[in-house]
Design a protein around this motif. Structure first.
Motif, PDB file in Angstrom:
ATOM      1  N   GLU A 139       0.817  -1.265   0.240  1.00 39.55           N
ATOM      2  CA  GLU A 139      -0.221  -0.059  -0.046  1.00 39.55           C
ATOM      3  C   GLU A 139       0.824   1.195  -0.141  1.00 39.55           C
ATOM      4  N   ASN A 140       2.053   1.042   0.365  1.00 37.75           N
ATOM      5  CA  ASN A 140       2.966   2.394   0.436  1.00 37.75           C
ATOM      6  C   ASN A 140       3.707   2.616  -0.858  1.00 37.75           C
ATOM      7  N   GLY A 141       3.509   2.011  -1.848  1.00 39.21           N
ATOM      8  CA  GLY A 141       3.920   1.848  -3.202  1.00 39.21           C
ATOM      9  C   GLY A 141       4.838   1.303  -3.535  1.00 39.21           C
ATOM     10  N   TYR A 142       5.459   0.382  -2.552  1.00 39.97           N
ATOM     11  CA  TYR A 142       6.736  -0.218  -2.816  1.00 39.97           C
ATOM     12  C   TYR A 142       6.320  -1.678  -3.647  1.00 39.97           C
ATOM     13  N   ILE A 143       7.123  -2.131  -4.364  1.00 38.34           N
ATOM     14  CA  ILE A 143       6.696  -3.320  -5.056  1.00 38.34           C
ATOM     15  C   ILE A 143       8.045  -4.278  -5.124  1.00 38.34           C
ATOM     16  N   VAL A 144       7.610  -5.417  -4.580  1.00 38.58           N
ATOM     17  CA  VAL A 144       8.794  -6.597  -4.202  1.00 38.58           C
ATOM     18  C   VAL A 144       8.407  -7.926  -4.983  1.00 38.58           C
ATOM     19  N   SER A 145       9.500  -8.038  -5.854  1.00 36.12           N
ATOM     20  CA  SER A 145       9.301  -9.445  -6.684  1.00 36.12           C
ATOM     21  C   SER A 145      10.540  -9.567  -7.484  1.00 36.12           C
ATOM     22  N   ARG A 146      10.726 -11.009  -7.975  1.00 32.77           N
ATOM     23  CA  ARG A 146      11.715 -11.414  -8.774  1.00 32.77           C
ATOM     24  C   ARG A 146      11.404 -10.731 -10.027  1.00 32.77           C
ATOM     25  N   ALA A 168       9.078  -4.641 -15.137  1.00 29.46           N
ATOM     26  CA  ALA A 168       8.643  -3.069 -14.811  1.00 29.46           C
ATOM     27  C   ALA A 168       8.850  -2.185 -16.142  1.00 29.46           C
ATOM     28  N   GLY A 169       9.937  -2.487 -16.514  1.00 23.92           N
ATOM     29  CA  GLY A 169      10.399  -1.415 -17.892  1.00 23.92           C
ATOM     30  C   GLY A 169       9.147  -1.854 -19.005  1.00 23.92           C
ATOM     31  N   VAL A 170       8.703  -3.042 -19.176  1.00 25.20           N
ATOM     32  CA  VAL A 170       7.762  -3.244 -20.137  1.00 25.20           C
ATOM     33  C   VAL A 170       6.321  -2.640 -19.894  1.00 25.20           C
ATOM     34  N   ALA A 171       5.908  -2.483 -18.514  1.00 29.17           N
ATOM     35  CA  ALA A 171       4.781  -1.966 -17.949  1.00 29.17           C
ATOM     36  C   ALA A 171       4.911  -0.561 -18.226  1.00 29.17           C
ATOM     37  N   VAL A 172       5.924   0.165 -17.884  1.00 28.97           N
ATOM     38  CA  VAL A 172       6.139   1.550 -18.112  1.00 28.97           C
ATOM     39  C   VAL A 172       5.855   1.925 -19.769  1.00 28.97           C
ATOM     40  N   MET A 173       6.567   0.958 -20.340  1.00 31.64           N
ATOM     41  CA  MET A 173       6.385   1.345 -21.842  1.00 31.64           C
ATOM     42  C   MET A 173       4.911   1.303 -22.369  1.00 31.64           C
ATOM     43  N   LEU A 174       4.180   0.296 -21.987  1.00 30.74           N
ATOM     44  CA  LEU A 174       2.705   0.162 -22.354  1.00 30.74           C
ATOM     45  C   LEU A 174       1.976   1.204 -21.666  1.00 30.74           C
ATOM     46  N   GLY A 175       2.306   1.514 -20.661  1.00 29.92           N
ATOM     47  CA  GLY A 175       1.776   2.610 -19.804  1.00 29.92           C
ATOM     48  C   GLY A 175       1.806   4.187 -20.464  1.00 29.92           C
ATOM     49  N   GLY A 216      14.789   2.958 -10.305  1.00 33.60           N
ATOM     50  CA  GLY A 216      15.789   2.541  -9.373  1.00 33.60           C
ATOM     51  C   GLY A 216      15.248   1.173  -8.712  1.00 33.60           C
ATOM     52  N   ILE A 217      16.367   0.302  -8.698  1.00 37.71           N
ATOM     53  CA  ILE A 217      15.883  -1.161  -8.081  1.00 37.71           C
ATOM     54  C   ILE A 217      16.850  -1.832  -6.892  1.00 37.71           C
ATOM     55  N   ASP A 218      16.452  -2.081  -5.909  1.00 37.31           N
ATOM     56  CA  ASP A 218      17.294  -2.594  -4.707  1.00 37.31           C
ATOM     57  C   ASP A 218      17.464  -4.204  -4.927  1.00 37.31           C
ATOM     58  N   ALA A 219      18.910  -4.710  -4.834  1.00 32.26           N
ATOM     59  CA  ALA A 219      18.997  -5.822  -4.935  1.00 32.26           C
ATOM     60  C   ALA A 219      18.648  -6.644  -6.383  1.00 32.26           C
ATOM     61  N   ILE A 278      11.109  -2.246  -6.108  1.00 29.83           N
ATOM     62  CA  ILE A 278      11.055  -0.800  -6.794  1.00 29.83           C
ATOM     63  C   ILE A 278      10.155   0.121  -6.014  1.00 29.83           C
ATOM     64  N   HIS A 279       9.736   1.014  -6.297  1.00 26.22           N
ATOM     65  CA  HIS A 279       8.909   2.021  -6.032  1.00 26.22           C
ATOM     66  C   HIS A 279       7.919   2.541  -6.977  1.00 26.22           C
ATOM     67  N   ALA A 280       6.520   2.375  -6.806  1.00 17.22           N
ATOM     68  CA  ALA A 280       5.647   3.067  -8.085  1.00 17.22           C
ATOM     69  C   ALA A 280       5.997   4.480  -8.301  1.00 17.22           C
ATOM     70  N   ASN A 281       6.511   5.242  -7.651  1.00 16.29           N
ATOM     71  CA  ASN A 281       6.933   6.708  -7.954  1.00 16.29           C
ATOM     72  C   ASN A 281       7.767   6.648  -8.922  1.00 16.29           C
ATOM     73  N   ALA A 282       8.868   5.737  -9.117  1.00 19.08           N
ATOM     74  CA  ALA A 282       9.673   5.731 -10.275  1.00 19.08           C
ATOM     75  C   ALA A 282       9.271   5.290 -11.319  1.00 19.08           C
TER      76      ALA A 282
END
Length: 352
Positions: A180-187, A193-200, A320-323, A330-334
């Motif tokens: 709910e705070n915007g963080y997205i955690v996944s392999r 995430a880049g593909v989703a951004v391009m489609l968006g 920006g991606i951690d690990a 990542i965070h939805a803000n990015a």
């Protein structure tokens, strides 16, 4: 003139979840390609498939050539079966570059000719009750792990009888969490995430009926994790290409999980300064939070395109991606910041 457009972040996060839950290790990308094609068809965007199965889509502009492209890759890390072992387990080799440290304990799916089987990747010494302190001293490498399939198998013959083969693809469970705070955690956020951004960004342009000065090709590559990426997908009239991928937020880096990270150089050298600075200018003009970074041990679709002999300007914009290549966050803000930037970029004049 480039103007801000409404962004549907609900769509971006929804399509990201669907992408993440569609297995696509390099070499096994048909299902995720079909998902992307269905989204393009729903938006009324024309596309074609290359012989190998990558996607070239087209957003028409006032001028047809020379034009520009956005690129993201749909393939992810994974493994393949190296050997069927006498103990009924399977030896693995990695697809892409990632540590077996992040494979230990992973749930996965073995994609056999006869259908999928579930399993777990375990260290050779997985039981503390048997190996005591040796579970803490075992080396970290791919020869020190094995795949335990969830089937009654005790030896190599049992595996063969159930249809397991050397070379079978193994898809690693993504385990996505959208907080709910915007963080997205996944392999596999790299690069779904880049593909989703391009489609968006494409959705925003199409729904607003925005006028683009030149054609913009949306390129979905299928082999970036093994190095070939955008080497053969480009139209010959593309003059500039912006890659969308991850930027690492590790110590010693300037990337952030918030805003846009614009790469100035990676392991293959500097990106095109004219194109890169035009992206920086768009961020500054529209108050899109951003930072710059340089990556020592990183290459992307831009590198493979240049190495293949394409005479184009390239740039890299990142979430920006951690690990990275592990349990990523990542965070939805990015993602929102990137969609905003790409929408402006597609409406802006091309570089001379």
């Amino acid at each position: 003139m480039a103007v801000p457009l409404p962004i549907d972040m609900g769509y971006v996060t929804d399509i990201l979840y669907r992408l993440l839950t569609t297995p696509s290790p390099t070499g096994y990308t048909t299902d995720v390609v079909r998902l992307c094609c269905a989204e393009l068809e729903r938006m009324g965007i024309s596309y074609e498939l290359t012989r190998r199965g990558a996607i070239r889509a087209d957003l028409k502009g006032v001028r047809g050539s020379p034009d520009r492209a956005l690129v993201a890759h749909v393939d992810t890390l994974g493994t393949q079966v190296k050997m069927l072992k006498d103990n009924g387990r399977m030896e693995l080799v990695p697809i892409g570059h990632w540590s077996s440290r992040f494979a230990e304990g992973a749930r996965c799916t073995v994609l056999t000719d006869r259908g999928p089987w579930r399993g777990t990747i375990l260290p050779l010494k997985a039981s503390g009750h048997t190996f005591n302190k040796e579970v803490d001293s075992q080396p970290v490498n791919w020869q020190q792990v094995e795949l335990r399939v969830d089937a009654p198998v005790a030896n190599r013959r049992d595996l063969e009888e159930r249809g397991f083969n050397i070379g079978d693809f193994v898809a690693i469970d993504p385990q996505p969490e959208f907080l709910e705070n915007g963080y997205i955690v996944s392999r596999h956020l790299d690069d779904k995430a880049g593909v989703a951004v391009m489609l968006g960004a494409a959705k925003a342009v199409v729904e607003a009926g925005a006028t683009l000065p030149v054609d913009c090709h949306l390129l979905f590559t299928i082999s970036e994790e093994v190095g070939s990426g955008a080497s053969s997908i480009l139209h010959q009239d593309v003059a500039e290409m912006v890659t969308i991928d991850n930027g690492t937020t590790a110590p010693g880096q300037n990337s952030s999980e918030f805003g846009v990270t614009i790469a100035m150089a990676d392991s293959t050298g500097p990106f095109d300064m004219a194109l890169t600075h035009s992206l920086l200018t768009l961020c500054q003009a529209q108050n899109i939070p951003h930072q710059r970074d340089v990556f020592r041990y990183y290459r992307c679709d831009s590198a493979s395109a240049i190495e293949a002999g394409n005479d184009i300007r390239t740039a890299l914009v990142c979430f920006g991606i951690d690990a990275s290549h592990g349990y990523e966050r990542i965070h939805a803000n990015a993602l929102e910041s990137l969609v905003r930037l790409l929408v402006l970029y597609m409406q802006s004049p091309p570089r001379d």
